[in-house]
Design a protein around this motif. Structure first.
Motif, short mmCIF file in Angstrom:
data_model
loop_
_atom_site.label_atom_id
_atom_site.label_comp_id
_atom_site.label_asym_id
_atom_site.label_seq_id
_atom_site.Cartn_x
_atom_site.Cartn_y
_atom_site.Cartn_z
N ASP A 74 0.81 -1.22 0.00
CA ASP A 74 0.00 0.00 0.00
C ASP A 74 0.85 1.27 0.00
OD1 ASP A 74 -2.34 -1.45 -0.03
OD2 ASP A 74 -2.57 -1.43 2.16
N LYS A 75 1.96 1.23 0.71
CA LYS A 75 2.84 2.41 0.77
C LYS A 75 3.44 2.71 -0.60
CE LYS A 75 6.15 4.23 4.07
NZ LYS A 75 7.03 3.93 5.19
N GLN A 76 3.86 1.67 -1.31
CA GLN A 76 4.43 1.86 -2.65
C GLN A 76 3.37 2.31 -3.65
OE1 GLN A 76 6.35 -2.00 -3.13
NE2 GLN A 76 8.35 -1.00 -3.03
N LYS A 77 2.15 1.78 -3.52
CA LYS A 77 1.06 2.21 -4.40
C LYS A 77 0.77 3.69 -4.21
CE LYS A 77 -1.22 -2.24 -4.83
NZ LYS A 77 -2.39 -3.06 -4.46
N GLN A 78 0.76 4.13 -2.96
CA GLN A 78 0.52 5.55 -2.68
C GLN A 78 1.65 6.41 -3.22
OE1 GLN A 78 -2.27 6.88 -1.38
NE2 GLN A 78 -1.37 8.86 -1.84
N PHE A 79 2.89 5.95 -3.08
CA PHE A 79 4.05 6.66 -3.61
C PHE A 79 3.94 6.80 -5.14
CE2 PHE A 79 8.74 6.42 -4.75
CZ PHE A 79 9.00 7.74 -4.43
N LEU A 80 3.57 5.72 -5.82
CA LEU A 80 3.38 5.74 -7.27
C LEU A 80 2.26 6.69 -7.65
CD1 LEU A 80 4.07 4.65 -10.09
CD2 LEU A 80 2.48 2.77 -9.64
N PHE A 81 1.15 6.65 -6.92
CA PHE A 81 0.02 7.54 -7.18
C PHE A 81 0.44 8.99 -7.06
CE2 PHE A 81 -3.64 9.95 -5.55
CZ PHE A 81 -4.50 9.82 -6.63
N ASN A 82 1.23 9.32 -6.02
CA ASN A 82 1.69 10.70 -5.82
C ASN A 82 2.59 11.15 -6.96
OD1 ASN A 82 0.31 10.93 -3.42
ND2 ASN A 82 2.06 10.41 -2.15
N ILE A 83 3.45 10.26 -7.45
CA ILE A 83 4.33 10.61 -8.57
C ILE A 83 3.51 10.87 -9.82
CG2 ILE A 83 6.07 9.69 -10.15
CD1 ILE A 83 7.32 8.32 -7.70
N LYS A 84 2.53 10.03 -10.08
CA LYS A 84 1.69 10.21 -11.27
C LYS A 84 0.85 11.47 -11.16
CE LYS A 84 1.57 5.60 -13.10
NZ LYS A 84 1.66 5.64 -14.53
N GLN A 85 0.46 11.86 -9.97
CA GLN A 85 -0.34 13.07 -9.77
C GLN A 85 0.48 14.33 -10.01
OE1 GLN A 85 -3.66 13.50 -9.31
NE2 GLN A 85 -3.66 11.33 -9.79
N THR A 86 1.78 14.29 -9.76
CA THR A 86 2.59 15.50 -9.96
C THR A 86 2.61 15.90 -11.42
OG1 THR A 86 4.63 14.21 -10.11
CG2 THR A 86 4.08 15.13 -7.97
N LYS A 87 2.41 14.94 -12.31
CA LYS A 87 2.36 15.26 -13.74
C LYS A 87 1.16 16.13 -14.04
CE LYS A 87 2.21 13.18 -18.30
NZ LYS A 87 2.13 11.94 -19.06
#
Length: 90
Positions: A74-87
């Motif tokens: 879950d922590k890695q999924k949230q990290f990936l989601f945050n990276i994709k949102q910065t775009k």
């Protein structure tokens, strides 16, 4: 934005590893940045790039990929989601 530290780079590498990719740092005559070798799930980053370029290159690649996230916690999924949102906010 991620801070340009070794810890951030390690987190990005762990995220790629969790998605089944291998990140390699190689020297050579290719442009600073990263490339994805299509069928082998290997990401090659220029080892002579500074840490800021390495992190930005890996983040850009994450934004472009549609990886299988079923093996991420879950922590890695949230990290990936945050990276994709910065775009979206750039």
């Amino acid at each position: 934005m991620l801070p340009f530290t070794q810890h951030s780079l390690d987190k990005l590498e762990a995220l790629f590893k969790g998605m089944g990719y291998k990140v390699r740092y190689e020297k050579g005559n290719f442009k600073t940045g990263s490339c994805l070798l299509q069928n082998s799930k290997v990401i090659v980053v220029n080892r002579f790039s500074n840490i800021e370029v390495k992190i930005n290159s890996l983040m850009e690649l994450l934004r472009e990929l549609e990886p299988d996230i079923s093996h991420l916690d879950d922590k890695q999924k949230q990290f990936l989601f945050n990276i994709k949102q910065t775009k979206l906010t750039l």
